[in-house]
Design an enzyme around this catalytic site. Structure first.
Site, PDB file in Angstrom:
ATOM      1  N   SER A 232      36.471  31.193 -68.625  1.00  0.00           N
ATOM      2  CA  SER A 232      36.242  32.623 -68.784  1.00  0.00           C
ATOM      3  C   SER A 232      37.585  33.358 -68.755  1.00  0.00           C
ATOM      4  O   SER A 232      38.433  33.109 -69.603  1.00  0.00           O
ATOM      5  CB  SER A 232      35.282  33.135 -67.711  1.00  0.00           C
ATOM      6  OG  SER A 232      34.827  34.429 -68.012  1.00  0.00           O
TER       7      SER A 232
ATOM      8  N   ASP B 127      13.591  25.151 -81.081  1.00  0.00           N
ATOM      9  CA  ASP B 127      13.845  24.118 -80.076  1.00  0.00           C
ATOM     10  C   ASP B 127      13.845  22.716 -80.673  1.00  0.00           C
ATOM     11  O   ASP B 127      14.689  21.878 -80.333  1.00  0.00           O
ATOM     12  CB  ASP B 127      12.799  24.224 -78.956  1.00  0.00           C
ATOM     13  CG  ASP B 127      13.097  23.341 -77.759  1.00  0.00           C
ATOM     14  OD1 ASP B 127      14.048  22.548 -77.815  1.00  0.00           O
ATOM     15  OD2 ASP B 127      12.389  23.452 -76.744  1.00  0.00           O
TER      16      ASP B 127
ATOM     17  N   ASP C 191      16.643  20.006 -83.346  1.00  0.00           N
ATOM     18  CA  ASP C 191      17.580  18.916 -83.074  1.00  0.00           C
ATOM     19  C   ASP C 191      16.861  17.594 -82.840  1.00  0.00           C
ATOM     20  O   ASP C 191      17.463  16.619 -82.395  1.00  0.00           O
ATOM     21  CB  ASP C 191      18.445  19.246 -81.858  1.00  0.00           C
ATOM     22  CG  ASP C 191      17.628  19.524 -80.602  1.00  0.00           C
ATOM     23  OD1 ASP C 191      16.385  19.474 -80.673  1.00  0.00           O
ATOM     24  OD2 ASP C 191      18.231  19.800 -79.542  1.00  0.00           O
TER      25      ASP C 191
ATOM     26  N   LEU D 238      16.032  23.705 -75.013  1.00  0.00           N
ATOM     27  CA  LEU D 238      17.297  24.288 -75.458  1.00  0.00           C
ATOM     28  C   LEU D 238      17.449  24.117 -76.953  1.00  0.00           C
ATOM     29  O   LEU D 238      16.871  23.213 -77.561  1.00  0.00           O
ATOM     30  CB  LEU D 238      18.486  23.680 -74.698  1.00  0.00           C
ATOM     31  CG  LEU D 238      18.672  22.163 -74.726  1.00  0.00           C
ATOM     32  CD1 LEU D 238      19.554  21.724 -75.891  1.00  0.00           C
ATOM     33  CD2 LEU D 238      19.288  21.699 -73.413  1.00  0.00           C
TER      34      LEU D 238
ATOM     35  N   ASP E 150      26.221  31.101 -74.362  1.00  0.00           N
ATOM     36  CA  ASP E 150      26.989  31.988 -73.485  1.00  0.00           C
ATOM     37  C   ASP E 150      26.612  33.433 -73.761  1.00  0.00           C
ATOM     38  O   ASP E 150      26.715  33.915 -74.895  1.00  0.00           O
ATOM     39  CB  ASP E 150      28.486  31.777 -73.725  1.00  0.00           C
ATOM     40  CG  ASP E 150      29.350  32.348 -72.603  1.00  0.00           C
ATOM     41  OD1 ASP E 150      29.009  33.432 -72.088  1.00  0.00           O
ATOM     42  OD2 ASP E 150      30.372  31.725 -72.276  1.00  0.00           O
TER      43      ASP E 150
ATOM     44  N   HIS F 212      26.996  31.178 -69.538  1.00  0.00           N
ATOM     45  CA  HIS F 212      28.279  31.448 -68.900  1.00  0.00           C
ATOM     46  C   HIS F 212      28.256  30.879 -67.483  1.00  0.00           C
ATOM     47  O   HIS F 212      27.971  31.578 -66.517  1.00  0.00           O
ATOM     48  CB  HIS F 212      28.569  32.951 -68.895  1.00  0.00           C
ATOM     49  CG  HIS F 212      30.022  33.268 -68.759  1.00  0.00           C
ATOM     50  ND1 HIS F 212      30.932  32.993 -69.756  1.00  0.00           N
ATOM     51  CD2 HIS F 212      30.737  33.816 -67.749  1.00  0.00           C
ATOM     52  CE1 HIS F 212      32.142  33.374 -69.370  1.00  0.00           C
ATOM     53  NE2 HIS F 212      32.042  33.858 -68.147  1.00  0.00           N
TER      54      HIS F 212
END
Length: 555
Positions: free
Chosen positions: A212, A280, A283, A289, A448, A486
């Site tokens: 960050s 979702d 992939d 995710l 993020d 993050h």
């Protein structure tokens, strides 16, 4: 200067010690710095108390200061000899040319009893303001701490005290400059002088690691001080710091400057669940995710259409009104400026809110702005953008940021440009770092919600355009992580970042696909490959919790 009888030294090491004692120093490129790490580990340091009250003259620090002073030393004992270290607290005085009242830079240096001959400077977070004690793991790369691995470690408060989210320190220009870049060099040089005084030799390797703000500091080190570092880990770097803050102002203006624009937490959760329903499995597996972010981005229009209330008005928490859709677009779309910030930057890339990034805890809880905006009430992005404009740019706590014209800032435009150079790391010229063999590893979560991964992607793509892919591969490895926000997220990776960097620097072994272990509580222990950009992990079958069941592929 008496040496312990067990200390094995050479003429080169003795020369480095004498230089340090006289206030001079040696660069990490010198013969002393290139002495083997094994020889360094054999060195027997003096007693920790020997550093008490020691000073570093201003002439030994590469930027103007009033010199450094050790304020306290503590021997941190352990039954495990390898875990014992000398903790050094110190301060770097403001230069005589700085404005009256400029705070000192406070730092901590940790000197392990069993030293591997190397040093790691640890970056900060937010607006800093507290000393980075450099005893923890690398941000965004939890695991073994550098100190426990035998590295001398150090960090600072960047030259002011205060809360991580408080921007008022920027009213002092010298403090602002320290925060932007100067504290990195000043702390490095002071720490290296004390390392030489303690071990009677310079580190053989010098690294920087942070995430960050610390990631921005790492990239600043690459761009401004390339001769000081052999390798850098810069995770989730806030490269375009001014762009991040202006984007936050735009989000606040959309949420609060238009009636009904605020998006509450229930609707933020709705956005994410709608994205997951559509993306979702792209992939190869539905695991909570979004792995194939590029495929999901193509569906953005359909996702927004699915979220919109049929009437365009607010019909409750099952859909978004048109003003709320506009707020989502303010988050997702690039912020384009009709003027150039430092290094020709004219945009800040948007966030992946329509590709799975979770903003449910980022937008705040209040449908009305408080004065001044706060993180709990009005969200991190707007409150931080508000503070940046007031204290970094306008120097006016009464500035109404909801009325600030981002496209035409008038007399403040040049200040915005200047600050983007002072607090930012968008300079594409890293030729010196590359030419002297420096190695750079960058990781960014694709979910993020604070620092847009798309800005980091744009910087990396600029490096590829500048040098070509093969040359970039020689010094720069960039990893993106689906589901990682993050520092937290649906997938939060623990990975051996420093080991990968050190192997690359020391042995010339570049990192390829790495393996990360999830530390998110609900899914802790599962593993995934860390794929080099632009690849993503695609499920091929087998144990869904095992990295071996995935392959890094490119769309």
């Amino acid at each position: 200067m008496a040496l312990p009888s067990s200390f094995k030294h050479s003429t080169v090491v003795m020369t480095a010690a004498l230089l340090a004692a006289c206030g001079g120093g040696t660069d990490t490129d010198t013969t002393a710095a290139k002495t083997s790490a094994a020889a360094a580990a054999e060195a027997r340091p003096r007693n920790c108390d020997a550093l008490a009250g020691r000073t570093v003259p201003a002439a030994a620090i590469g930027l103007p200061t009033g010199g450094a002073t050790v304020t306290s030393v503590t021997t941190v004992a352990s039954d495990d000899r390898a875990a014992a270290y000398c903790q050094v607290l110190g301060s770097i005085a403001a230069a005589p040319s700085d404005a009256a009242g400029t705070p000192e830079i406070r730092f901590q240096l940790n000197l392990p009893l069993v030293w591997n001959g190397k040093a790691v400077q640890m970056g900060g977070a937010g607006y800093n303001g507290t000393v980075v004690d450099a005893t923890a793991a690398i941000p965004f790369a939890p695991g073994a701490t550098p100190l426990s691995q035998g590295y001398a470690t150090y960090g600072s408060d960047s030259g002011h005290t205060g809360a991580l989210s408080s921007a008022e320190f920027a009213l002092n220009e010298a403090s602002l400059t320290n925060f932007g870049y100067a504290h990195i060099k000043k702390t490095h040089d002071a720490a290296f002088a004390l390392i030489r005084q303690y071990y009677l030799r310079a580190p053989v390797r010098s690294y920087f690691a942070g995430g960050s703000t610390g990631g921005r500091e790492g990239m600043t080190a690459v761009q401004r001080y390339p001769r000081d570092y052999d390798g850098v880990i810069a995770n989730a770097p806030a490269l375009n710091f001014t762009g991040v803050r202006l984007h936050g102002v735009r989000i606040g203006q959309a949420a609060y400057g238009t009636p009904g624009g605020f998006v509450n937490r229930a609707k933020q959760l709705l956005i994410r669940s709608t994205v997951l329903a559509q993306c979702d499995a792209d992939d190869g597996v539905a695991d909570g995710l979004v792995g194939n972010v590029a495929a999901c981005r193509v569906k953005s229009g359909a996702i927004l259409a699915a979220l919109r209330c049929p009437s365009g008005a607010d019909e409750g928490d099952t859909c978004l009104s048109d003003p709320q859709i506009a707020t989502v677009r303010a988050i997702a779309d690039d912020l384009e400026l009709p003027y150039a910030l430092a290094h020709g930057v004219t945009r800040h890339q948007g966030y992946n809110i329509l590709q799975g990034a979770d903003f449910s805890n980022t937008m705040g809880s209040s449908a009305t702005p408080v004065a001044p905006p706060t993180v709990p009430a009005n969200g991190y992005m707007f409150s931080q953008g508000d503070g940046y404009l007031k204290y970094f740019i306008a120097k006016d706590a009464a500035l109404n940021t909801l009325q600030f014209n981002l496209a035409n800032p008038g007399t403040l435009q040049q200040r915005l440009v200047d600050m983007s150079a002072t607090v930012g790391a968008t300079n594409p010229d890293i030729d010196t770092f590359r030419a002297r063999g420096g190695k750079l590893i960058v990781l960014h979560g694709l979910a993020d919600e604070i620092i847009s991964p798309n800005a980091t992607i744009a910087y990396y793509q600029g490096q590829v355009a500048k040098y070509g892919q093969s040359k970039v591969e020689d010094f720069f490895r960039f990893y993106t992580v689906p589901g990682f926000g993050h520092s937290v997220g649906a997938f939060s990776p623990s990975w051996a970042a420093l080991d990968a960097l050190d192997q690359w620097v020391e042995k010339g072994t570049p990192p390829g696909t790495l393996v990360a272990t999830d530390v998110t509580a609900a899914t802790a222990g599962r593993t995934r490959p860390l794929c080099k950009y632009p690849a993503y992990p695609r499920y091929n079958g087998g144990d869904v919790n095992a990295a071996a069941s995935f392959a890094c592929v490119v769309n």
